[in-house]
Structures are given as structure tokens and as C-alpha cells.
Design a protein around this motif. Sequence first.
Motif, PDB file in Angstrom:
ATOM      1  N   GLY A  89       1.882  14.319  -3.274  1.00  0.00           N
ATOM      2  CA  GLY A  89       1.957  15.722  -2.885  1.00  0.00           C
ATOM      3  C   GLY A  89       3.235  16.070  -2.153  1.00  0.00           C
ATOM      4  N   ALA A  90       3.791  15.103  -1.426  1.00  0.00           N
ATOM      5  CA  ALA A  90       5.006  15.355  -0.649  1.00  0.00           C
ATOM      6  C   ALA A  90       6.280  15.190  -1.471  1.00  0.00           C
ATOM      7  CB  ALA A  90       5.051  14.417   0.557  1.00  0.00           C
ATOM      8  N   GLU A  91       6.257  14.307  -2.471  1.00  0.00           N
ATOM      9  CA  GLU A  91       7.491  13.934  -3.166  1.00  0.00           C
ATOM     10  C   GLU A  91       7.576  14.423  -4.605  1.00  0.00           C
ATOM     11  OE1 GLU A  91       8.598   9.830  -2.668  1.00  0.00           O
ATOM     12  OE2 GLU A  91       7.707   9.728  -0.656  1.00  0.00           O
ATOM     13  N   THR A  92       6.555  15.110  -5.087  1.00  0.00           N
ATOM     14  CA  THR A  92       6.604  15.696  -6.429  1.00  0.00           C
ATOM     15  C   THR A  92       6.173  17.158  -6.327  1.00  0.00           C
ATOM     16  OG1 THR A  92       4.320  15.383  -7.205  1.00  0.00           O
ATOM     17  CG2 THR A  92       5.786  13.454  -7.284  1.00  0.00           C
ATOM     18  N   PRO A  93       6.418  17.956  -7.357  1.00  0.00           N
ATOM     19  CA  PRO A  93       5.973  19.358  -7.320  1.00  0.00           C
ATOM     20  C   PRO A  93       4.459  19.525  -7.423  1.00  0.00           C
ATOM     21  CG  PRO A  93       7.784  19.065  -8.882  1.00  0.00           C
ATOM     22  CD  PRO A  93       7.305  17.696  -8.508  1.00  0.00           C
ATOM     23  N   LEU A  94       3.736  18.448  -7.735  1.00  0.00           N
ATOM     24  CA  LEU A  94       2.283  18.550  -7.875  1.00  0.00           C
ATOM     25  C   LEU A  94       1.634  18.620  -6.501  1.00  0.00           C
ATOM     26  CD1 LEU A  94      -0.059  18.463 -10.004  1.00  0.00           C
ATOM     27  CD2 LEU A  94      -0.218  16.015  -9.497  1.00  0.00           C
ATOM     28  N   GLN A  95       0.853  19.661  -6.265  1.00  0.00           N
ATOM     29  CA  GLN A  95       0.129  19.786  -4.997  1.00  0.00           C
ATOM     30  C   GLN A  95      -1.153  18.970  -5.087  1.00  0.00           C
ATOM     31  OE1 GLN A  95      -0.561  23.802  -3.727  1.00  0.00           O
ATOM     32  NE2 GLN A  95      -1.877  23.209  -2.032  1.00  0.00           N
ATOM     33  N   THR A  96      -1.381  18.115  -4.093  1.00  0.00           N
ATOM     34  CA  THR A  96      -2.565  17.259  -4.106  1.00  0.00           C
ATOM     35  C   THR A  96      -3.483  17.592  -2.941  1.00  0.00           C
ATOM     36  OG1 THR A  96      -1.463  15.526  -2.808  1.00  0.00           O
ATOM     37  CG2 THR A  96      -1.330  15.356  -5.215  1.00  0.00           C
ATOM     38  N   VAL A  97      -4.780  17.514  -3.204  1.00  0.00           N
ATOM     39  CA  VAL A  97      -5.809  17.689  -2.176  1.00  0.00           C
ATOM     40  C   VAL A  97      -6.599  16.382  -2.138  1.00  0.00           C
ATOM     41  CG1 VAL A  97      -7.782  19.043  -1.398  1.00  0.00           C
ATOM     42  CG2 VAL A  97      -5.921  20.156  -2.683  1.00  0.00           C
ATOM     43  N   PRO A  98      -6.333  15.504  -1.165  1.00  0.00           N
ATOM     44  CA  PRO A  98      -6.973  14.183  -1.169  1.00  0.00           C
ATOM     45  C   PRO A  98      -8.459  14.254  -0.814  1.00  0.00           C
ATOM     46  CG  PRO A  98      -4.978  14.223   0.202  1.00  0.00           C
ATOM     47  CD  PRO A  98      -5.345  15.640  -0.090  1.00  0.00           C
ATOM     48  N   THR A  99      -9.238  13.402  -1.473  1.00  0.00           N
ATOM     49  CA  THR A  99     -10.657  13.232  -1.156  1.00  0.00           C
ATOM     50  C   THR A  99     -10.941  11.748  -0.961  1.00  0.00           C
ATOM     51  OG1 THR A  99     -11.349  15.169  -2.434  1.00  0.00           O
ATOM     52  CG2 THR A  99     -13.022  13.513  -1.993  1.00  0.00           C
ATOM     53  N   PHE A 100     -11.567  11.406   0.156  1.00  0.00           N
ATOM     54  CA  PHE A 100     -11.985  10.029   0.390  1.00  0.00           C
ATOM     55  C   PHE A 100     -13.303   9.785  -0.341  1.00  0.00           C
ATOM     56  CE2 PHE A 100     -14.684   7.269   3.172  1.00  0.00           C
ATOM     57  CZ  PHE A 100     -14.092   6.070   2.815  1.00  0.00           C
ATOM     58  N   LEU A 101     -13.308   8.816  -1.262  1.00  0.00           N
ATOM     59  CA  LEU A 101     -14.506   8.496  -2.045  1.00  0.00           C
ATOM     60  C   LEU A 101     -14.817   7.009  -1.893  1.00  0.00           C
ATOM     61  CD1 LEU A 101     -16.580   9.841  -3.995  1.00  0.00           C
ATOM     62  CD2 LEU A 101     -15.126   9.070  -5.878  1.00  0.00           C
ATOM     63  N   GLY A 102     -14.865   6.582  -0.652  1.00  0.00           N
ATOM     64  CA  GLY A 102     -15.097   5.165  -0.395  1.00  0.00           C
ATOM     65  C   GLY A 102     -16.422   4.658  -0.919  1.00  0.00           C
ATOM     66  N   ALA A 103     -17.414   5.543  -1.041  1.00  0.00           N
ATOM     67  CA  ALA A 103     -18.735   5.140  -1.537  1.00  0.00           C
ATOM     68  C   ALA A 103     -18.864   5.344  -3.042  1.00  0.00           C
ATOM     69  CB  ALA A 103     -19.827   5.912  -0.801  1.00  0.00           C
ATOM     70  N   HIS A 104     -17.750   5.242  -3.749  1.00  0.00           N
ATOM     71  CA  HIS A 104     -17.741   5.401  -5.202  1.00  0.00           C
ATOM     72  C   HIS A 104     -18.647   4.374  -5.881  1.00  0.00           C
ATOM     73  CE1 HIS A 104     -14.962   5.892  -8.994  1.00  0.00           C
ATOM     74  NE2 HIS A 104     -16.111   6.508  -9.137  1.00  0.00           N
ATOM     75  N   ALA A 105     -18.638   3.164  -5.357  1.00  0.00           N
ATOM     76  CA  ALA A 105     -19.465   2.077  -5.895  1.00  0.00           C
ATOM     77  C   ALA A 105     -19.570   1.005  -4.814  1.00  0.00           C
ATOM     78  CB  ALA A 105     -18.847   1.499  -7.167  1.00  0.00           C
ATOM     79  N   VAL A 106     -20.447   0.042  -5.038  1.00  0.00           N
ATOM     80  CA  VAL A 106     -20.598  -1.074  -4.101  1.00  0.00           C
ATOM     81  C   VAL A 106     -19.819  -2.263  -4.645  1.00  0.00           C
ATOM     82  CG1 VAL A 106     -22.216  -2.655  -2.996  1.00  0.00           C
ATOM     83  CG2 VAL A 106     -22.872  -0.264  -3.404  1.00  0.00           C
ATOM     84  N   PRO A 107     -18.884  -2.813  -3.877  1.00  0.00           N
ATOM     85  CA  PRO A 107     -18.139  -3.979  -4.367  1.00  0.00           C
ATOM     86  C   PRO A 107     -19.077  -5.171  -4.536  1.00  0.00           C
ATOM     87  CG  PRO A 107     -17.669  -3.595  -2.045  1.00  0.00           C
ATOM     88  CD  PRO A 107     -18.475  -2.428  -2.516  1.00  0.00           C
ATOM     89  N   PRO A 108     -18.837  -6.015  -5.528  1.00  0.00           N
ATOM     90  CA  PRO A 108     -19.792  -7.091  -5.839  1.00  0.00           C
ATOM     91  C   PRO A 108     -19.968  -8.112  -4.726  1.00  0.00           C
ATOM     92  CG  PRO A 108     -17.763  -7.315  -7.129  1.00  0.00           C
ATOM     93  CD  PRO A 108     -17.707  -5.978  -6.470  1.00  0.00           C
ATOM     94  N   GLN A 109     -19.005  -8.215  -3.822  1.00  0.00           N
ATOM     95  CA  GLN A 109     -19.108  -9.229  -2.769  1.00  0.00           C
ATOM     96  C   GLN A 109     -19.968  -8.785  -1.593  1.00  0.00           C
ATOM     97  OE1 GLN A 109     -16.398  -7.553  -3.628  1.00  0.00           O
ATOM     98  NE2 GLN A 109     -15.083  -7.076  -1.880  1.00  0.00           N
ATOM     99  N   LEU A 110     -20.465  -7.538  -1.609  1.00  0.00           N
ATOM    100  CA  LEU A 110     -21.266  -7.023  -0.505  1.00  0.00           C
ATOM    101  C   LEU A 110     -22.587  -6.457  -1.003  1.00  0.00           C
ATOM    102  CD1 LEU A 110     -18.610  -5.084   1.644  1.00  0.00           C
ATOM    103  CD2 LEU A 110     -19.661  -7.287   2.178  1.00  0.00           C
ATOM    104  N   GLU A 111     -23.616  -6.545  -0.161  1.00  0.00           N
ATOM    105  CA  GLU A 111     -24.870  -5.861  -0.438  1.00  0.00           C
ATOM    106  C   GLU A 111     -24.705  -4.374  -0.113  1.00  0.00           C
ATOM    107  OE1 GLU A 111     -27.561  -7.135  -1.812  1.00  0.00           O
ATOM    108  OE2 GLU A 111     -26.621  -9.126  -1.950  1.00  0.00           O
TER     109      GLU A 111
END
Length: 207
Positions: free
Chosen positions: A169-191
Motif C-alpha cells: 500500500g505504501a510503495e505501489t499505487p494499489l491501496q490496501t486495507v489489511p485484515t488479520f486472519l490468523g484463525a484462517h486454519a489450525v496448523p497441523p502441529q497444534l491442537e
Amino acid sequence: MKMLAILHAAQLVTLAGPNRARCGKELNDLGIISDGALLVEGDRIAAVGTSKEIEKLARDAEIIDASGSVVLPGFVDGHTHLVFAGNRLDDFEARARGETYEQIAKRDGGIQTTVRATRAASEGQLFSLAKERAGWFLRNGTTTVEAKSGYGLSVEDELKILRVIRRIGAETPLQTVPTFLGAHAVPPQLERDAYVGLVRNEMLPRV
């Protein structure tokens, strides 16, 4: 102040109308001006109207002749995964053979395929990949994107993705709106419960 005038658009789509979400028949009202024009001063649109109206205001402006063209606002994409590495060609082939997404996920395909590649990529590599995708968006008329994380699934990798989104968003003309999606999936190494705790107690405070 630098001025730019775009004149003689076959159609200028202004989307003028109520300052709220539209519904029903309102969606058909695009505020189109035939033989339309607009005047830009610096980085702001100063005026819109017919070409005859704008020409009177554009004496010292750089002129772009948009004859035969449609001029409209940039598209906004409200759901993207701009920053990732790798691809899922194997998954596409599996789906073509009739496998379900659940079957692919059980053998750590799907999202986990992209997570592994994204974790392995450096921040610089992810930026280069995302910058190329930003160019694709812009060339096709999209000027603003919502961009999710979610392919890191660890504290540092999620933060790495979010930094790249902000940098695009800062270095290109494309405006970005960030979203945190940390819970997208569960990594296999964790319950599941352990990962929810990681998102809540470690990721969110850092984001």
C-alpha cells in the motif's frame, strides 16, 4: 498546482447519488454523463461535468482525450489473499479427479500447502510476489483491495504477511486495507484449543 483534464469520454461514470448503501432500482443509477469530463487538481478531482463545461476550467491543464472510452472509478475488491507463496496446482488436479476439499485437507493439502510455502519465503520474496499481483489488479482497473493474512499461522509469519500488505500500500499505487486472519486454519502441529489460545493471547496483542 498541476492540473489534468480528461475530456470527451463517451461515458463518465460518476456514481453520484445518496451517501449510503444503495438497493433495488437505485443500483441502476450510475450517474453517467455522456461526453463527460473531469478536472484533477493535484491528487483530487476538482470538477466533473460535460466536456464543454470542463474545457472552460481547464485552460492550463494537461489534456487527455478519452474519446470512445468509458471513464469510471477504480474497482474495490473486498476479499483478497494478496500475499502468499507457492501454488495449489496439485490441489486443482485432485479436485478435477473428484477428490473433495476435505480429502485434500486431510493429507495437509489446501491451505496448509500455501502455509508451508509462505512460511518458507522471505519477506522480500513475498513482497516481490505481491507487487507483481498488485500490477495485475491495477491493469484490470482495481485500485483498492482488502488483503488478508492467514497463510502464516504463527506469530512471526502472520506479522510478516501484514508488513508486506502495508508495504504494498505504501510503495505501489494499489491501496490496501489489511485484515488479520490468523484463525484462517489450525496448523497441523497444534491442537485447535491451543491455537485459539495462541491467536488470542499472542497474535492479537502483537497485531
